[in-house]
Design a protein around this motif. Structure first.
Motif, mmCIF file in Angstrom:
data_model
loop_
_atom_site.group_PDB
_atom_site.id
_atom_site.type_symbol
_atom_site.label_atom_id
_atom_site.label_comp_id
_atom_site.label_asym_id
_atom_site.label_seq_id
_atom_site.Cartn_x
_atom_site.Cartn_y
_atom_site.Cartn_z
ATOM 1 N N MET A 42 0.848 -1.179 0.000
ATOM 2 C CA MET A 42 0.000 0.000 0.000
ATOM 3 C C MET A 42 0.885 1.230 0.000
ATOM 4 N N LYS A 43 0.660 2.102 -0.960
ATOM 5 C CA LYS A 43 1.507 3.279 -1.082
ATOM 6 C C LYS A 43 0.656 4.540 -1.049
ATOM 7 N N ILE A 44 0.937 5.429 -0.110
ATOM 8 C CA ILE A 44 0.251 6.710 -0.030
ATOM 9 C C ILE A 44 1.129 7.759 -0.703
ATOM 10 N N GLU A 45 0.559 8.420 -1.706
ATOM 11 C CA GLU A 45 1.289 9.446 -2.444
ATOM 12 C C GLU A 45 1.252 10.760 -1.663
ATOM 13 N N LYS A 46 2.415 11.308 -1.371
ATOM 14 C CA LYS A 46 2.481 12.497 -0.532
ATOM 15 C C LYS A 46 1.739 13.689 -1.146
ATOM 16 N N LYS A 47 1.833 13.860 -2.455
ATOM 17 C CA LYS A 47 1.254 15.051 -3.078
ATOM 18 C C LYS A 47 -0.250 14.901 -3.279
ATOM 19 N N SER A 48 -0.677 13.870 -4.015
ATOM 20 C CA SER A 48 -2.093 13.719 -4.343
ATOM 21 C C SER A 48 -2.931 13.250 -3.160
ATOM 22 N N HIS A 49 -2.292 12.665 -2.149
ATOM 23 C CA HIS A 49 -3.007 12.172 -0.979
ATOM 24 C C HIS A 49 -2.803 13.070 0.237
ATOM 25 N N SER A 50 -2.305 14.279 0.031
ATOM 26 C CA SER A 50 -1.930 15.151 1.155
ATOM 27 C C SER A 50 -3.118 15.473 2.057
ATOM 28 N N SER A 51 -4.301 15.699 1.480
ATOM 29 C CA SER A 51 -5.458 16.050 2.316
ATOM 30 C C SER A 51 -5.865 14.878 3.197
ATOM 31 N N TYR A 52 -5.740 13.653 2.688
ATOM 32 C CA TYR A 52 -6.054 12.477 3.497
ATOM 33 C C TYR A 52 -5.003 12.292 4.591
ATOM 34 N N ILE A 53 -3.741 12.512 4.259
ATOM 35 C CA ILE A 53 -2.660 12.406 5.245
ATOM 36 C C ILE A 53 -2.877 13.407 6.382
ATOM 37 N N ASN A 54 -3.238 14.640 6.030
ATOM 38 C CA ASN A 54 -3.492 15.665 7.047
ATOM 39 C C ASN A 54 -4.688 15.294 7.916
ATOM 40 N N PHE A 55 -5.697 14.688 7.288
ATOM 41 C CA PHE A 55 -6.877 14.246 8.033
ATOM 42 C C PHE A 55 -6.486 13.181 9.060
ATOM 43 N N LEU A 56 -5.652 12.224 8.645
ATOM 44 C CA LEU A 56 -5.215 11.168 9.553
ATOM 45 C C LEU A 56 -4.445 11.751 10.740
ATOM 46 N N LYS A 57 -3.606 12.726 10.466
ATOM 47 C CA LYS A 57 -2.808 13.340 11.541
ATOM 48 C C LYS A 57 -3.696 14.046 12.556
ATOM 49 N N LEU A 77 -6.695 1.034 8.812
ATOM 50 C CA LEU A 77 -6.406 1.239 7.395
ATOM 51 C C LEU A 77 -5.617 0.072 6.802
ATOM 52 N N ILE A 78 -4.574 -0.357 7.497
ATOM 53 C CA ILE A 78 -3.708 -1.412 6.981
ATOM 54 C C ILE A 78 -4.420 -2.765 7.006
ATOM 55 N N ALA A 79 -5.092 -3.084 8.116
ATOM 56 C CA ALA A 79 -5.786 -4.370 8.241
ATOM 57 C C ALA A 79 -6.889 -4.504 7.202
ATOM 58 N N THR A 80 -7.632 -3.426 6.978
ATOM 59 C CA THR A 80 -8.727 -3.471 5.998
ATOM 60 C C THR A 80 -8.190 -3.660 4.590
ATOM 61 N N ASN A 81 -7.135 -2.935 4.247
ATOM 62 C CA ASN A 81 -6.576 -3.084 2.900
ATOM 63 C C ASN A 81 -5.968 -4.464 2.694
ATOM 64 N N TYR A 82 -5.411 -5.030 3.758
ATOM 65 C CA TYR A 82 -4.890 -6.395 3.655
ATOM 66 C C TYR A 82 -6.029 -7.382 3.436
ATOM 67 N N ALA A 83 -7.150 -7.169 4.134
ATOM 68 C CA ALA A 83 -8.307 -8.059 4.000
ATOM 69 C C ALA A 83 -8.900 -8.012 2.596
ATOM 70 N N TYR A 84 -8.779 -6.854 1.936
ATOM 71 C CA TYR A 84 -9.360 -6.692 0.600
ATOM 72 C C TYR A 84 -8.310 -6.758 -0.503
ATOM 73 N N LEU A 85 -7.133 -7.273 -0.169
ATOM 74 C CA LEU A 85 -6.061 -7.396 -1.150
ATOM 75 C C LEU A 85 -6.545 -8.194 -2.360
ATOM 76 N N ASN A 86 -6.338 -7.682 -3.546
ATOM 77 C CA ASN A 86 -6.749 -8.283 -4.826
ATOM 78 C C ASN A 86 -8.252 -8.180 -5.084
#
Length: 202
Positions: free
Chosen positions: A1-16, A55-64
C-alpha cells in the motif's frame, strides 16, 4: 500500500488530525450522495487496534479484491468501500458489482472482475464536503435502525461478526432493539449465538 504524498496530502493531514472517525457511535446517521444513490457512512479508516477501523488491516483483508493501486479509506453502505486513487480522486467499490466471485465452471477460478469503480469525488477534501446528515423517514415504521420489527440486511451483520463487542458502543436504550432485530433473520440468530459463546450476553 503506497500513499502518495502530493495527491493524498489532504487524506494524510486528516489522519494526523482525526485518525479514525466512527459514524456508528454518533447520534445521527451520516452519508454521501453518489450519482443519486445515498451511501451511509460507517468508518473513515485510520490507525487502530480494531481491525474494522484500521487502514492497513482493511486493505490487507481486501487485497486483490479492490483494483490495484487503490486504497480503501472508508467503509460505507453495509459492505462497500470508498477507495482513494493515486490521482487523489475517490471511488465507490460496490461489493455486489466490483468484488471477486468464484467461477462455478472452473476449479479455483474466478469470474472476470469489474474494476470500473463509480466516481465519488475529485479529492478527499471534496468527499468531506459531501458528508451530510441522513434525514430520517417521517414514518417510524420505516426507520431501519429503531424499529425492532425490521431486520438488518445480512451484509450489515458481517461487521458485527468481525467485532461483536461493538454492541457496547450503543446506548442502553438501543441495545435491546438491536437484539430483537437480530432475532428476525437466520444470520442474526447466528450472531446472537456468537454473543453467547463469547460471553457477551447470556
Amino acid at each position: 500500500m503506497k500513499i502518495e504524498k502530493k495527491s493524498h496530502s489532504s487524506y494524510i493531514n486528516f489522519l494526523k488530525q482525526y485518525n479514525v472517525i466512527d459514524f456508528y457511535n454518533m447520534e445521527f446517521c451520516y452519508g454521501i450522495d453518489c450519482e443519486g444513490e445515498e451511501l451511509p457512512l460507517e468508518v473513515i479508516l485510520g490507525f487502530s487496534k480494531k481491525e474494522d477501523e484500521d487502514l492497513i488491516a482493511t486493505n490487507y483483508a481486501y487485497l486483490n479484491r479492490i483494483p490495484e493501486k487503490h486504497i480503501a479509506i472508508a467503509t460505507v453502505n453495509y459492505g462497500d468501500l470508498l477507495c482513494l486513487h493515486p490521482n487523489g480522486k475517490i471511488y465507490h467499490w460496490d461489493h455486489e458489482v466490483n468484488d471477486l466471485y468464484l467461477d462455478m465452471k472452473v476449479i479455483n477460478g474466478y469470474l472476470e472482475q469489474n474494476t470500473n469503480l463509480k466516481f465519488v469525488a475529485d479529492s478527499f477534501d471534496q468527499f468531506l464536503s459531501m458528508i451530510a446528515k441522513i434525514e430520517e423517514d417521517d414514518d417510524p415504521s420505516e426507520d431501519e435502525f429503531k424499529n425492532p420489527n425490521i431486520p438488518f440486511p445480512d451484509e450489515m451483520l458481517d461487521r458485527w461478526f468481525q467485532n461483536p463487542k461493538r454492541i457496547f458502543l450503543l446506548s442502553e436504550q438501543t441495545i435491546p432493539i438491536f437484539l430483537k432485530k437480530f432475532e428476525l433473520t437466520e444470520k442474526g440468530r447466528e450472531l446472537l449465538a456468537k454473543f453467547k459463546k463469547e460471553g457477551i450476553f447470556e
